[in-house]
Write an enzyme that holds these catalytic residues in place. Structure first.
Site, PDB file in Angstrom:
ATOM      1  N   CYS A 109     -13.311   4.914  -6.418  1.00  0.00           N
ATOM      2  CA  CYS A 109     -13.833   4.304  -7.645  1.00  0.00           C
ATOM      3  C   CYS A 109     -13.385   2.865  -7.867  1.00  0.00           C
ATOM      4  CB  CYS A 109     -13.462   5.156  -8.858  1.00  0.00           C
ATOM      5  SG  CYS A 109     -11.725   4.999  -9.319  1.00  0.00           S
ATOM      6  N   MET A 117       0.261   4.770   0.316  1.00  0.00           N
ATOM      7  CA  MET A 117      -0.198   4.070   1.528  1.00  0.00           C
ATOM      8  C   MET A 117      -1.261   3.047   1.151  1.00  0.00           C
ATOM      9  SD  MET A 117      -0.406   6.952   4.499  1.00  0.00           S
ATOM     10  CE  MET A 117      -1.101   5.871   5.734  1.00  0.00           C
ATOM     11  N   CYS A 122      -8.275   2.389  -5.216  1.00  0.00           N
ATOM     12  CA  CYS A 122      -8.873   3.710  -4.994  1.00  0.00           C
ATOM     13  C   CYS A 122     -10.176   3.548  -4.213  1.00  0.00           C
ATOM     14  CB  CYS A 122      -9.135   4.397  -6.327  1.00  0.00           C
ATOM     15  SG  CYS A 122      -9.987   5.973  -6.141  1.00  0.00           S
ATOM     16  N   GLU A 171       9.115   2.316   6.043  1.00  0.00           N
ATOM     17  CA  GLU A 171       8.795   3.751   6.143  1.00  0.00           C
ATOM     18  C   GLU A 171      10.012   4.616   5.833  1.00  0.00           C
ATOM     19  OE1 GLU A 171       5.775   4.316   6.408  1.00  0.00           O
ATOM     20  OE2 GLU A 171       4.925   2.567   7.401  1.00  0.00           O
TER      21      GLU A 171
HETATM   22  P1  ADP Z   1       1.494  -0.013   2.956  1.00  0.00           P
HETATM   23  O1  ADP Z   1       2.726  -0.481   3.687  1.00  0.00           O
HETATM   24  O2  ADP Z   1       1.739   0.197   1.478  1.00  0.00           O
HETATM   25  O3  ADP Z   1       0.820   1.164   3.602  1.00  0.00           O
HETATM   26  P2  ADP Z   1       0.292  -2.365   4.089  1.00  0.00           P
HETATM   27  O4  ADP Z   1       1.170  -3.530   3.702  1.00  0.00           O
HETATM   28  O5  ADP Z   1       0.483  -1.794   5.458  1.00  0.00           O
HETATM   29  O6  ADP Z   1       0.431  -1.216   2.984  1.00  0.00           O
HETATM   30  O7  ADP Z   1      -1.253  -2.751   3.984  1.00  0.00           O
HETATM   31  C1  ADP Z   1      -1.808  -3.392   2.859  1.00  0.00           C
HETATM   32  C2  ADP Z   1      -3.165  -3.919   3.278  1.00  0.00           C
HETATM   33  O8  ADP Z   1      -4.012  -2.822   3.583  1.00  0.00           O
HETATM   34  C3  ADP Z   1      -3.926  -4.688   2.206  1.00  0.00           C
HETATM   35  O9  ADP Z   1      -3.539  -6.033   2.128  1.00  0.00           O
HETATM   36  C4  ADP Z   1      -5.360  -4.534   2.675  1.00  0.00           C
HETATM   37  O10 ADP Z   1      -5.670  -5.540   3.638  1.00  0.00           O
HETATM   38  C5  ADP Z   1      -5.383  -3.223   3.437  1.00  0.00           C
HETATM   39  N1  ADP Z   1      -6.050  -2.102   2.743  1.00  0.00           N
HETATM   40  C6  ADP Z   1      -6.799  -1.153   3.366  1.00  0.00           C
HETATM   41  N2  ADP Z   1      -7.226  -0.218   2.491  1.00  0.00           N
HETATM   42  C7  ADP Z   1      -6.762  -0.569   1.272  1.00  0.00           C
HETATM   43  C8  ADP Z   1      -6.858   0.013  -0.052  1.00  0.00           C
HETATM   44  N3  ADP Z   1      -7.532   1.145  -0.280  1.00  0.00           N
HETATM   45  N4  ADP Z   1      -6.246  -0.628  -1.064  1.00  0.00           N
HETATM   46  C9  ADP Z   1      -5.566  -1.776  -0.840  1.00  0.00           C
HETATM   47  N5  ADP Z   1      -5.431  -2.358   0.370  1.00  0.00           N
HETATM   48  C10 ADP Z   1      -6.015  -1.778   1.428  1.00  0.00           C
HETATM   49 ZN    ZN Z   2     -10.438   6.589  -8.359  1.00  0.00          ZN
END
Ligand code: ADP
Ligand code: ZN
Length: 207
Positions: A149, A18, A146, A90
């Site tokens: 970290c 995610m 992450c 999904e």
């Molecule tokens: P996924 O479908 O893999 O869950 P999304 O495409 O919905 O991912 O979301 C990606 C976006 O989430 C990134 O561009 C960023 O804006 C946001 N984001 C929030 N938390 C994180 C994180 N820990 N690492 C990377 N992106 C994050």
């Molecule tokens: Zn880490």
């Protein structure tokens, strides 16, 4: 470069934890297909109503209208057979049935783009992703950051107490963690808080 002659179908998979940008990447590919004047159809599972009932939505709030299906086989009943590109978001909510459905769509000449989690909250391969990865012509693994970290994160850390394989939730219920920071299941400190809300002990009071 892919050299393709005629209407050859294929399967491309975008997988990762995610927050790794799977939905963003899916939306980007489908938008580019539309720019190329391809007929595009997008599907998402009905149980994922976190942000919108009839759109795929990224955590960065990119959106694309989508058709909602309750199971993988329903994609075959809702498919417009003129569609040239079919997106599925999904995919881990669909189970193994999606494997046959994706194969049928690709065999009939469609470009199928599938996004989904590759591992579950315990870090195990998440059905049907292993099978889809083997069948696909193209594979992309996305990594998040992450939150502990800052390293590249391949894991989805569950923060809420449940032994169910699927618990629909987003920020607050899950976070991205790297291999080193990942704690399969629920983080120990959170488990403790679930079991026993923190109250001041005698020693704390003495401080
Ligand atoms: P996924 O479908 O893999 O869950 P999304 O495409 O919905 O991912 O979301 C990606 C976006 O989430 C990134 O561009 C960023 O804006 C946001 N984001 C929030 N938390 C994180 C994180 N820990 N690492 C990377 N992106 C994050
Ligand atoms: Zn880490």
């Amino acid at each position: 470069m892919h050299i393709v002659t005629g209407p050859l179908g294929w399967i491309e998979v975008v997988c990762g934890p995610m927050f790794s940008g799977k939905s963003e990447e899916l939306i980007r590919r489908l938008r580019r297909a539309r720019i190329a004047r391809k007929r595009v159809q997008v599907f998402k599972p009905a149980m994922d109503k976190r942000y919108s009932a009839d759109e795929i939505v990224s955590h960065g709030d990119q959106r694309m209208p989508s058709e909602v299906v309750t199971n993988a086989k329903e994609i075959l009943t809702k498919i417009d057979w003129r569609a040239e590109v079919v997106g599925v978001d999904e995919s881990n909510f669909f189970g193994l049935d999606l494997v046959d459905v994706a194969a049928q769509l690709a065999d009939s000449g469609k470009q199928v783009v599938i996004a989904g989690l590759d591992t579950d909250y315990l870090g195990r391969p998440f059905t049907p992703m292993p099978e889809l990865l083997c069948m696909a012509e193209s594979i992309t693994k996305t990594l998040a950051i992450c939150v502990q970290c800052g390293n590249p994160a391949k894991h989805t850390q569950r923060l809420v107490e449940s032994n169910d394989l699927i618990v629909v939730g987003a920020a607050g219920s899950y976070e991205a963690r790297c291999r080193r920071c990942f704690e399969p299941g629920i983080p120990k400190q959170d488990l403790l808080e679930f079991a026993r809300p923190r109250t001041l002990s005698k020693e704390d009071k003495a401080d």
